[in-house]
Design a protein around this motif. Structure first.
Motif, PDB file in Angstrom:
ATOM      1  N   SER B 131      -7.492  12.431   6.291  1.00 37.18           N
ATOM      2  CA  SER B 131      -7.985  11.076   6.401  1.00 37.18           C
ATOM      3  C   SER B 131      -9.375  11.026   6.171  1.00 37.18           C
ATOM      4  O   SER B 131      -9.976   9.707   6.095  1.00 37.18           O
ATOM      5  CB  SER B 131      -7.627  10.324   7.628  1.00 37.18           C
ATOM      6  N   ASN B 142     -11.160   3.797   0.964  1.00 37.85           N
ATOM      7  CA  ASN B 142     -10.041   4.026  -0.124  1.00 37.85           C
ATOM      8  C   ASN B 142     -10.395   2.750  -1.014  1.00 37.85           C
ATOM      9  O   ASN B 142     -10.648   1.738  -0.480  1.00 37.85           O
ATOM     10  CB  ASN B 142      -8.696   3.931   0.443  1.00 37.85           C
ATOM     11  N   GLY B 156      -7.251   9.468   2.208  1.00 41.04           N
ATOM     12  CA  GLY B 156      -6.644  10.715   2.649  1.00 41.04           C
ATOM     13  C   GLY B 156      -7.824  11.893   2.883  1.00 41.04           C
ATOM     14  O   GLY B 156      -8.886  11.617   2.515  1.00 41.04           O
ATOM     15  N   GLY B 160     -11.299  13.324   0.128  1.00 33.01           N
ATOM     16  CA  GLY B 160     -11.054  11.986   0.301  1.00 33.01           C
ATOM     17  C   GLY B 160     -12.711  11.586  -0.638  1.00 33.01           C
ATOM     18  O   GLY B 160     -12.053  10.326  -1.130  1.00 33.01           O
ATOM     19  N   PRO B 186      -4.973  13.273  -0.985  1.00 32.43           N
ATOM     20  CA  PRO B 186      -5.783  12.067  -1.260  1.00 32.43           C
ATOM     21  C   PRO B 186      -5.703  11.603  -2.757  1.00 32.43           C
ATOM     22  O   PRO B 186      -5.716  10.501  -3.074  1.00 32.43           O
ATOM     23  CB  PRO B 186      -7.138  12.864  -1.107  1.00 32.43           C
ATOM     24  N   PHE B 189      -2.883   9.105  -2.201  1.00 34.34           N
ATOM     25  CA  PHE B 189      -3.253   7.944  -1.482  1.00 34.34           C
ATOM     26  C   PHE B 189      -4.116   6.894  -2.399  1.00 34.34           C
ATOM     27  O   PHE B 189      -4.448   5.876  -1.977  1.00 34.34           O
ATOM     28  CB  PHE B 189      -4.068   8.142  -0.387  1.00 34.34           C
ATOM     29  N   THR B 190      -4.580   7.640  -3.587  1.00 35.19           N
ATOM     30  CA  THR B 190      -5.506   6.603  -4.451  1.00 35.19           C
ATOM     31  C   THR B 190      -5.181   6.469  -5.819  1.00 35.19           C
ATOM     32  O   THR B 190      -5.882   6.055  -6.664  1.00 35.19           O
ATOM     33  CB  THR B 190      -6.868   7.589  -4.515  1.00 35.19           C
ATOM     34  N   ALA B 411      -1.180   5.216   1.960  1.00 31.30           N
ATOM     35  CA  ALA B 411      -2.574   5.267   2.761  1.00 31.30           C
ATOM     36  C   ALA B 411      -2.467   4.370   3.893  1.00 31.30           C
ATOM     37  O   ALA B 411      -1.873   3.214   3.984  1.00 31.30           O
ATOM     38  CB  ALA B 411      -3.902   4.976   1.955  1.00 31.30           C
TER      39      ALA B 411
END
Lengths: 95, 488
Positions: B131, B142, B156, B160, B186, B189-190, B411
């Motif tokens: 994270s 993020n 993430g 990150g 990550p 998550f993005t 996320a």
């Protein structure tokens, strides 16, 4: 297998990490919770299974045992917190 | 030209060759964008002067019709990579002030090909985290937020900073590393693309070691083509890393756009873990459907030891970390906290220098390697690793590639997960790939009910990254790209 407070102190000593007395109990709980979760591995039958030594099947590379690099002592100690004449300085270790 | 930072590597490369703009103009656009995006905390060190010098050198080469595969392309570098004379601390306090006198092989390859360095990117301390909350330099934000919300989310981890910077367009692409999922989670998550290549494809020389039998370098990029361009430059055979494998590096870009007709895609039934959310399950089914519509054959397979990969990883990785991190002793580099004698100095330095998660993993690693426990934990975990690898070897008789979700959720918010084991479960779909040494790519494939990007993962045979790029491009072609709305 459960970790008690004496084990936490012993492992911290082996790992060369100073642990404050008030944190020993919390650390024991944290380590136990992780180790307890890991114990599910005991369900797996590993009889006759070789432990992995290399994740890709390749022949280990070898080279001639000769000096190929070096001779820059100043670069080696450049980042040391304490150094003198290209030597690392440490607290006295011999009485 | 309007916003140069909106260009992918492939389009910027065209513009530079056609002299529509200069490498210096491109770099200046990124330097300005980085300054405006400091709230994301993606960069921990900005190197604008170095970037300008490198961009001018690229312009001189481009003017003569010369230049490498990444000539004039501005990149961000994860803080785990040694960069000569520039802050390299793995985002740990214990490496305070460390400036290497050497350059990592992967970054050397990038500079050889003409890339421009914008700065060093934030990450979890020693790459331990999912994270980016364990960094000594603070959390990374993020660029994505939930629908109708201003609340921050994590990008993430551990890469990150890399993922956040690529998603926010404050670098064209970034280097990252992956020990258990640190590139792919990550990226998912993005809304970016991240590939962990086969173990041995990129040299580990000059990358701060976490778990040496699992660590691999790889890129995070905006699309599949850019990831292919990056990996071709990053990968090499390196005499300084004996685990770097002696195979030529293919032109991965050529795989993109190739037909997947007849491709056999495996769906491992064990990944349908209890409690998989509907949105993740739907994403997975949709991805399989997209590949089927393009001529692929979908085949259910079994990887029976999947559930043991993560607990076995939490023996192997901490064990190797406890050994690798023994070098931080307050003598050779970084932080030194004085003590009564040399052992006291070691213990004080390591207590002050390592954060709580790193200390926890060193302690676990020390415990499982200690006398009396080595066979019960470490040897057993390595045997289970053999079984995990065997599962995949059997699957390759039936399929060419495996499709899974990249992460169990989108996320989450900083502070939302505080229990270590709950945090480790983020890597449940990615970690098997590291344990078996295989390549894996995360590609964005949809959004959650909250409007956050979700990723799918493709797993390939060893050194078959080309099939991953080909298949990921087939998903991307249907799913399209995902761009975070700019609020910073």
């Amino acid at each position: 297998m459960s970790v008690d407070q004496a084990t936490v102190r012993r492992v911290a000593k082996l790992a060369r990490i100073k642990v404050k007395e008030e944190n020993v109990e919390r650390l024991a709980d944290e380590l136990n919770s992780i180790l307890h979760w890991i114990e599910q591995l005991n369900e797996v039958n590993v009889d006759g299974v070789e432990p992995m030594t290399s994740v890709v099947t390749v022949k280990m590379k070898k080279r001639k045992d000769v000096v190929t690099d070096g001779n820059y002592p100043h670069d080696v100690v450049e980042n040391a917190p304490a150094a003198e004449d290209d030597y690392f300085l440490v607290p006295k270790v011999i009485e | 030209m309007n916003d140069l930072t909106s260009l992918t590597i492939a389009t910027a490369r065209e513009g530079l060759r056609k002299k529509e703009f200069s490498a210096l103009e491109l770099t200046e656009a990124y330097i300005a964008a980085i300054e405006k995006a400091r709230i994301l905390n993606a960069y921990i060190v900005e190197t604008p002067d170095k970037a300008r010098t490198m961009a001018k050198a690229s312009d001189a080469k481009l003017a003569n019709g010369e230049g490498g595969a990444l000539e004039g392309i501005p990149l961000g570098i994860k803080d785990l990579y040694a960069t000569k004379g520039i802050h390299t601390q793995a985002c740990s306090h214990i490496l305070d002030g460390f400036k290497p006198t050497y350059e990592s092989t992967v970054t050397s390859n990038l500079w050889r090909d003409g890339a421009v360095m914008l700065g060093k990117l934030n990450m979890d301390e020693f790459a331990m985290g999912s994270s980016n909350e364990t960094s000594y330099y603070g959390n990374v934000i993020n660029p994505w937020r939930r629908k109708n919300s201003n609340a921050s989310l994590v990008p993430g981890g551990s890469s990150g900073g890399s993922a956040s910077a690529v998603a926010a367009h404050i670098c064209a692409a970034a280097t990252a590393t992956d020990t258990g999922g640190s590139i792919r989670q990550p990226a998912a998550f993005t809304g970016t693309v991240g590939i962990k290549p086969t173990y041995g494809r990129c040299s580990r020389w000059g990358i701060v070691a976490f778990a040496s039998s699992l660590d691999q370098a790889g890129p995070i990029a905006r699309d599949v083509r850019d990831a292919a361009i990056m990996l071709r430059s990053m990968a090499s055979v390196d005499p300084k890393d004996t685990t770097s494998v002696d195979l030529p590096v293919p032109d991965y870009e050529k795989a993109i756009g190739k037909s997947i007709n007849g491709l056999r895609v495996g769906i491992p039934k064990e990944y349908r873990a209890d409690g998989m959310s509907t949105e993740i399950e739907d994403l997975w089914n949709r991805g399989a459907q997209w590949l089927k519509e393009q001529g692929a054959e979908i085949i259910e397979i079994s990887l029976p030891h999947t559930k043991y990969a993560l607990p076995a990883y939490y023996i192997v990785a901490p064990a190797e970390a406890s050994s690798n991190l023994a070098r931080y002793d307050g003598v050779r580099y970084g932080l030194r906290v004085p003590g009564d004698d040399i052992v006291d100095m070691y213990e004080n330095s390591r207590a002050a220098g390592f954060g709580p998660e790193v200390q926890r993993r060193i302690m676990i690693g020390t415990y499982v390697l200690s006398a009396g426990y080595y066979d019960a934990y470490y040897v057993r975990a390595q045997k289970i690793r053999t079984l995990i690898k065997r599962d995949f070897e059997q699957a390759w008789a039936k399929v060419d590639v495996v499709l899974t979700p990249a992460t169990p959720s989108p996320a989450f918010a900083p502070g939302e997960i505080s229990d270590p084991v709950q945090m480790y479960l983020n890597d449940i779909f990615t970690v098997t790939v590291n344990m078996a040494g295989l390549p894996g790519i995360a590609v964005p494939a949809g959004v959650s009910n909250d409007g956050l990007p979700l990723g799918l993962q493709l797993i390939g045979k060893a050194f078959d990254e080309e099939t991953l790029f080909k298949t990921a491009a087939a998903i991307e072609q249907v799913a399209g790209g995902y761009q975070a709305p700019k609020w910073w």
